[in-house]
Design an enzyme around this catalytic site. Structure first.
Site, PDB file in Angstrom:
ATOM      1  N   HIS A 158       4.174  13.232   5.538  1.00 58.79           N
ATOM      2  CA  HIS A 158       4.326  13.747   4.157  1.00 58.79           C
ATOM      3  C   HIS A 158       4.499  12.607   3.147  1.00 58.79           C
ATOM      4  CE1 HIS A 158       5.187  17.660   6.138  1.00 58.79           C
ATOM      5  NE2 HIS A 158       5.875  16.893   6.965  1.00 58.79           N
ATOM      6  N   SER A 279      -8.873  -7.398 -14.233  1.00 59.26           N
ATOM      7  CA  SER A 279      -9.076  -6.458 -15.339  1.00 59.26           C
ATOM      8  C   SER A 279      -9.599  -7.238 -16.528  1.00 59.26           C
ATOM      9  CB  SER A 279      -7.732  -5.808 -15.667  1.00 59.26           C
ATOM     10  OG  SER A 279      -7.710  -5.393 -17.015  1.00 59.26           O
ATOM     11  N   LYS A 285      -3.575  -8.341 -13.636  1.00 62.21           N
ATOM     12  CA  LYS A 285      -4.008  -7.398 -12.613  1.00 62.21           C
ATOM     13  C   LYS A 285      -4.936  -7.949 -11.552  1.00 62.21           C
ATOM     14  CE  LYS A 285      -4.313  -3.175 -12.950  1.00 62.21           C
ATOM     15  NZ  LYS A 285      -4.969  -1.912 -13.229  1.00 62.21           N
ATOM     16  N   GLU A 292     -11.418   1.162  -3.167  1.00 65.35           N
ATOM     17  CA  GLU A 292     -11.631   2.263  -4.123  1.00 65.35           C
ATOM     18  C   GLU A 292     -13.094   2.721  -4.111  1.00 65.35           C
ATOM     19  OE1 GLU A 292      -8.738   1.828  -7.864  1.00 65.35           O
ATOM     20  OE2 GLU A 292      -9.902   0.020  -7.467  1.00 65.35           O
TER      21      GLU A 292
END
Ligand code: ARG
Length: 460
Positions: A158, A279, A285, A292
């Site tokens: 979970h 970025s 970043k 992804e």
């Protein structure tokens, strides 16, 4: 290329240019050219073998087809829309090269059995390539696992901290998924490797062809027993898309974990510069674009599977032009799966660094050893359910005091239950917690070492 009408003299005029574009598949089925040539060479040899054409004619056709192969490889063969599809493109060029004998190639054959043959030859090759990419990916998983048997990582259910794990055990779970993928592709290969050549348009042919001879030339292990089925079956493509979808599910799940692990919240891994991106506006970043993208591309492959199922469900026997739509779905899935396997292999091999200190801290900073306290009491004769309830209380009071289980004093333990002794500290240390799960298939270090050894054997 000479201006030539494709159809018989039944047709008086040529296609409307927009309809010709709409109808044509040459823009994508050029991908099949090497397989189309292979299929045609085998067919021509069969025609000569059975005496349907003369040996000389057979040789001239084969030589012409080989010339086309060379022209294609040299970038000299670039058929346009007027050719409609790869099959017509090759036949036309053959006739230009070899003259009238080229027109004999299509004896006893239809584009329907031809395209089925090409697609199977293509997929056979691609399945082998994908299987070896799966193997390469598994090898990297194994190498990292071998170096991390005793590296601990929080295990979740979970997405809540559950019990700590050996990192190797975690990675081996993916190895197992990919093992099934590898096996599944092998099973599908058997069903792809059957020849529809000689099924004709739908009903077979009046010529005394030898389907088995042509099938052997192409190293198919069998031939379709029913000509209608042979030209209209795309089950093999659907099975391949299912297997591809499952590979993508597995890669996507791992991608999702890597994305989480790379977040500041988890901080279990660092992405190396060679495998991450920045970025355009936020200079701090470092983004996990590779996993992804893999996660994102998964949807494409699922989409192709869905499209293919819908494509087939309403088709009356036998060939229908709808079947031309199978190709882009297959090609894109093959390319996507290959690209994702390659990218993930590189990411694991050189783009990912596990932060060992942080992982050690992570497994020590929670209550994921609570089951072990209950097991400790149960081993001393306390019924497990009572032990479970008692430990629940311990966790609640510890949380209230801002303490972890390891911070409780022996007096505190003994006040909770007289069965606690000094060895409780040892029993709840993360490495012990993991090591103790020595049941078959569990995360205990000994089990993991055996699993690694078995995985090496199973990779052969
Ligand atoms: N381009 C066609 C396809 O991809 C080849 C088969 C055409 N057959 C036909 N009867 N029109 O399916």
């Amino acid at each position: 290329m000479t201006e030539q009408k494709t159809w018989s003299q039944r047709f008086e005029s040529t296609l409307h240019p927009a309809i010709a574009r709409f109808n044509a598949s040459i823009g994508f089925d050029i991908e099949l050219i090497e397989y189309d040539l292979m299929g045609s060479v085998a067919h021509a040899k069969m025609l000569a073998h059975t005496g349907i054409i003369s040996p000389e004619e057979g040789e001239q056709i084969v030589a012409g087809l080989e010339q086309i192969r060379q022209e294609y490889r040299d970038g000299q063969f670039n058929p346009g829309i007027d050719a409609e599809d790869i099959h017509f493109a090759v036949e036309r060029r053959l006739t230009e090269i070899a003259g009238d004998v080229g027109k004999k190639l299509h004896t006893g054959r239809s584009r329907n059995d031809q395209v089925g043959t090409d697609t199977r030859l293509y997929l056979r090759d691609k399945i082998e390539q994908i299987r070896s990419r799966v193997r390469e990916f598994q090898a990297v998983l194994l190498t990292i696992a071998e170096a991390n048997v005793e590296t601990l990582i929080p295990g979740y259910t979970h997405l809540q901290r559950a019990q700590p794990l050996s990192l190797a055990h975690h990675l081996l779970a993916y190895w197992e998924m990919l093992q099934r993928d590898w096996e599944r592709l092998g099973e599908i290969y058997q069903r792809v490797n059957v020849s529809p050549l000689g099924c004709g348009a739908l009903a077979g042919t009046t010529f005394p062809i030898d389907r088995h001879y042509a099938a052997q030339e192409l190293k198919f292990t069998g031939v379709y027993a029913n000509s209608l089925d042979g030209v209209s079956d795309r089950d093999f493509a659907i099975e391949f898309l299912c297997a591809s979808s499952l590979i993508m599910v597995h890669l996507s799940r791992l991608s999702e974990e890597i994305i989480l692990w790379a977040s500041q919240e988890f901080s279990f891994v660092t992405l190396k510069d060679s495998c991450s991106t920045g970025s355009s506006i936020m200079p701090q970043k470092k983004n996990p674009d590779i996993p992804e993208l893999v996660r994102g591309k998964t949807g494409r492959v699922f989409g192709h599977l869905q499209a293919m199922l819908v494509l087939m469900k309403g088709l009356p026997l036998a060939y229908n032009k709808d079947l031309q739509e199978d190709k882009e779905a297959l090609f894109d899935s093959v390319n996507t799966v290959q690209a994702c396997l390659e990218a993930m292999t590189i990411l694991l091999q050189e783009g990912l660094e596990f932060k060992h200190e942080r992982l050690a801290e992570a497994v020590a900073e929670d209550f994921s050893n609570a089951t072990d306290v209950a097991d400790y009491l149960a081993a001393k004769g306390v019924p497990f359910r009572d032990a479970y309830n008692l430990v629940g209380k311990v966790v609640r009071t510890s949380l209230a005091k801002g303490k972890l289980l390891k911070d409780l004093s022996l007096e505190e333990w003994q006040a909770l239950h007289p069965a606690f002794e000094k060895d409780i500290y040892q029993a709840i240390a993360p490495a012990q917690v993991v090591s103790a799960r020595n049941s078959y298939g569990g995360t205990g270090f000994n089990q993991v070492r055996q699993a690694l050894e078995a995985a090496r054997d199973r990779s052969l």
